[in-house]
Design a protein around this motif. Structure first.
Motif, PDB file in Angstrom:
ATOM      1  N   ALA A 325      42.090  37.657  38.631  1.00 22.32           N
ATOM      2  CA  ALA A 325      41.862  36.838  39.821  1.00 22.32           C
ATOM      3  C   ALA A 325      40.712  35.856  39.601  1.00 22.32           C
ATOM      4  CB  ALA A 325      41.577  37.730  41.023  1.00 22.32           C
ATOM      5  N   THR A 328      41.778  33.184  36.936  1.00 19.70           N
ATOM      6  CA  THR A 328      42.757  32.237  37.487  1.00 19.70           C
ATOM      7  C   THR A 328      42.098  31.262  38.445  1.00 19.70           C
ATOM      8  OG1 THR A 328      44.449  33.959  37.327  1.00 19.70           O
ATOM      9  CG2 THR A 328      44.959  32.058  38.695  1.00 19.70           C
ATOM     10  N   THR A 329      41.178  31.751  39.257  1.00 22.72           N
ATOM     11  CA  THR A 329      40.474  30.871  40.204  1.00 22.72           C
ATOM     12  C   THR A 329      39.637  29.839  39.459  1.00 22.72           C
ATOM     13  OG1 THR A 329      40.394  32.677  41.813  1.00 22.72           O
ATOM     14  CG2 THR A 329      38.898  30.821  42.165  1.00 22.72           C
ATOM     15  N   ARG A 398      49.223  30.298  42.797  1.00 24.02           N
ATOM     16  CA  ARG A 398      48.721  31.003  43.983  1.00 24.02           C
ATOM     17  C   ARG A 398      47.285  30.594  44.285  1.00 24.02           C
ATOM     18  NH1 ARG A 398      51.057  37.159  44.303  1.00 24.02           N
ATOM     19  NH2 ARG A 398      53.139  36.774  43.442  1.00 24.02           N
ATOM     20  N   SER A 399      46.499  30.467  43.225  1.00 22.37           N
ATOM     21  CA  SER A 399      45.114  30.038  43.414  1.00 22.37           C
ATOM     22  C   SER A 399      45.032  28.536  43.655  1.00 22.37           C
ATOM     23  CB  SER A 399      44.295  30.428  42.183  1.00 22.37           C
ATOM     24  OG  SER A 399      42.940  30.090  42.355  1.00 22.37           O
ATOM     25  N   ASN A 402      45.735  27.379  47.310  1.00 24.06           N
ATOM     26  CA  ASN A 402      44.632  27.696  48.217  1.00 24.06           C
ATOM     27  C   ASN A 402      43.418  26.807  47.967  1.00 24.06           C
ATOM     28  OD1 ASN A 402      44.898  30.423  49.975  1.00 24.06           O
ATOM     29  ND2 ASN A 402      46.222  30.519  48.188  1.00 24.06           N
ATOM     30  N   LEU A 403      43.109  26.560  46.699  1.00 24.94           N
ATOM     31  CA  LEU A 403      41.960  25.716  46.380  1.00 24.94           C
ATOM     32  C   LEU A 403      42.175  24.283  46.855  1.00 24.94           C
ATOM     33  CD1 LEU A 403      40.904  26.919  42.821  1.00 24.94           C
ATOM     34  CD2 LEU A 403      39.578  27.080  44.922  1.00 24.94           C
ATOM     35  N   ALA A 441      39.092  29.859  48.092  1.00 28.97           N
ATOM     36  CA  ALA A 441      39.115  30.415  46.742  1.00 28.97           C
ATOM     37  C   ALA A 441      39.277  31.929  46.788  1.00 28.97           C
ATOM     38  CB  ALA A 441      37.843  30.048  45.996  1.00 28.97           C
ATOM     39  N   GLY A 444      42.920  32.734  47.596  1.00 30.73           N
ATOM     40  CA  GLY A 444      43.768  32.576  46.419  1.00 30.73           C
ATOM     41  C   GLY A 444      43.567  33.695  45.420  1.00 30.73           C
ATOM     42  N   ALA A 445      42.308  34.101  45.230  1.00 30.36           N
ATOM     43  CA  ALA A 445      42.018  35.198  44.305  1.00 30.36           C
ATOM     44  C   ALA A 445      42.661  36.500  44.784  1.00 30.36           C
ATOM     45  CB  ALA A 445      40.507  35.381  44.162  1.00 30.36           C
ATOM     46  N   VAL A 448      46.334  36.418  43.883  1.00 29.39           N
ATOM     47  CA  VAL A 448      46.505  36.665  42.451  1.00 29.39           C
ATOM     48  C   VAL A 448      46.341  38.156  42.165  1.00 29.39           C
ATOM     49  CG1 VAL A 448      45.576  36.217  40.145  1.00 29.39           C
ATOM     50  CG2 VAL A 448      45.768  34.354  41.796  1.00 29.39           C
TER      51      VAL A 448
END
Length: 514
Positions: A325, A328-329, A398-399, A402-403, A441, A444-445, A448
């Protein structure tokens, strides 16, 4: 911006552009692997392996699965969303969460529960049953989010022209759900192409189960690589079809004033059937899996809660989930920054590369990493780094989504104001933009993390020796028909996934309102 028009567009920082380009190239590694393997095989050999009866059988199974399951998911998802968001259904707030709850149950755990209930399950209709109950929330969640935010003005206008409730739904409401339905149908289709455990457990052959069999019998075999190329081709076709279906459509309210609240339609004599339908769907999709997981847990007694096996699996799952997570972020930040702060063809192309790769099944990404690592960097094979890198590619969107939403709510003018007060650009970004983006963030994390907790195929192929996550340990025990021993691992996956599923539902509602 100047008073007379647009000011000179600022250039993105070179470091951000370089990082985004490197990430895009990294994202395309699996696609390059499939293309290279196909070319290396040669046309004659590739044609012989692709155009053979076995591939035709797998193709028929996969297409039939998609053709039956996707419409069912759309009907259940949209129907459930309409009942929850647009009718006077009693307890609609509870049903709103209950219909999203099945996402907390991994598809292979769902299959395990249904096989426990009906050991004879096998074949296409069993696959359709389990896939539909596992994946209809992927349509329900965006449809419910869209319905909750639609401006009721059009519906009121249509009703004032004499259209009844059903005609208003089909002529006015349903067209505005096109984006949600297309996106949800794409997600369901991609999950059907990539799912392994659920179909392997009921002995239903798809491309993914066949690739895994080829991998186990002949490591990096040519036949498996050709099956992977066909599977990737279908993923790209689905992406193109969804893009064409979606088109450039946008449904937004234009004009001043406050959006009105939609009037909930009275169900009348359909109220009891509506309640029974949602109750039946929830029981089948969430109640039965949870019941059989708890039943096997109780049947196994205290002996199945062996700390020396369960605790390491839980800790390794949490470790991989958190590491994946966070990684990926961090990787998503340069892409999201360019997409929001420096929009253009260049940023869209870079962003698209991530979506193409994430649409590929985990088994294809894993095979690509295995082959590349063995040939180019043997020391990376079966390392934590390689597994986390695969997670990054699989769950980057996915991240990223959201970001993007978080950065869009942090105007660059705030950065400029901080710099005007003497803060260096980096310090201004860290103190202003990063703080405002932090909630997005984190969301999104969390999503993930949810994906990694329930990931099976890539983890089976890439995890270091001695690694046992909840998913792999569950699969190992259930494959040995030790259903009681597998139950605690299934239960822990559901417990870890439940809050993340709720967060996904809430995030979708917020996104629909932006």
């Amino acid at each position: 911006m100047t008073a007379g028009g647009r000011g000179k567009r600022s250039r993105p920082p070179f470091v951000v552009v370089l990082l985004a380009c490197l990430i895009a190239l990294f994202s395309l590694l699996p696609l390059g692997y499939v293309a290279a393997m196909t070319v290396a095989t040669g046309w004659d050999t590739a044609a012989a392996l692709i155009f053979r009866p076995r591939v035709g059988q797998l193709l028929g199974n996969t297409l039939l699965l998609i053709v039956i399951t996707v419409p069912l998911c759309v009907v259940l998802g949209v129907g459930g969303a309409w009942l929850v968001e647009r009718t006077n259904l009693a307890g609609h707030k509870i049903w709103a969460i209950a219909l999203a709850a099945p996402l907390a149950v991994p598809a292979f755990v769902n299959s395990y529960a249904w096989v426990s209930a009906i050991p004879q399950l096998s074949g296409i209709f069993s696959g359709v049953l389990i896939a539909t109950l596992s994946y209809f929330p992927l349509v329900y969640i965006p449809a419910a989010a869209t319905l909750s935010r639609l401006d009721p003005g059009l519906e009121q206008s249509a009703a004032s022209l004499g259209l009844g409730p059903w005609r208003v739904f089909f002529r006015v409401v349903l067209p505005q759900l096109r984006l949600a339905m297309a996106g949800g149908a794409l997600l369901v289709s991609l999950h059907l192409l990539s799912e392994y455990g659920a179909f392997a457990m009921i002995r239903f052959d798809t491309f993914t189960t066949a690739i895994m069999e080829q991998y186990r019998s002949t490591f990096n075999g040519t036949a498996g690589n050709m099956l992977a190329s066909v599977l990737v081709f279908f993923c790209l076709v689905l992406l193109l079809a969804e893009t064409r279906t979606r088109g450039n459509a946008r449904y937004a309210r234009i004009g001043s004033g406050t959006q009105g609240r939609a009037t909930r339609l009275p169900l009348g004599g359909y109220h009891v059937p509506g309640q029974l339908a949602l109750a039946g769907l929830t029981v089948l999709a969430f109640g039965i899996p949870l019941f059989y997981v708890l039943r096997w847990t109780i049947a196994g007694g205290a002996a199945i809660w062996a700390p020396d096996e369960l605790l390491p699996a839980l800790l390794q799952t949490l470790g991989y989930g958190v590491a994946g997570a966070l990684a990926t972020t961090l990787v998503a930040f340069p892409m999201a920054y360019l997409a929001v702060r420096h929009r253009g063809l260049f940023s869209r192309v870079l962003e698209a590369s991530n979506y193409v790769t994430s649409s590929m099944p985990g088994i294809v990404v894993a095979l690509a990493f295995v082959t590349i690592a063995i040939k180019a960097a043997p020391d990376l094979y079966q390392t934590t780094f390689l597994l986390v890198a695969a997670y990054v590619l699989l769950y980057l969107p996915r991240s990223l989504v959201n970001l993007r939403a978080g950065l869009a709510q942090a105007p660059k003018e705030l950065d400029e104001a901080a710099q005007a007060l003497g803060k260096p650009p980096l310090a201004a970004f860290l103190r202003v933009t990063l703080r405002l983006t932090a909630p997005a963030a984190a969301g999104g994390a969390a999503l993930v993390f949810l994906g990694i907790v329930n990931e099976l195929t890539a983890t089976l192929l890439l995890s270091p020796n001695g690694t046992n996550t909840l998913a792999t340990q569950f699969w190992s025990l259930s494959s040995e028909i030790d259903y009681a021993g597998a139950a605690p691992y299934a239960l822990l996956m559901i417990v870890l996934s439940a809050p993340m599923t709720y967060l996904l539902f809430q995030q979708s509602k917020k996104a629909a309102g932006q």
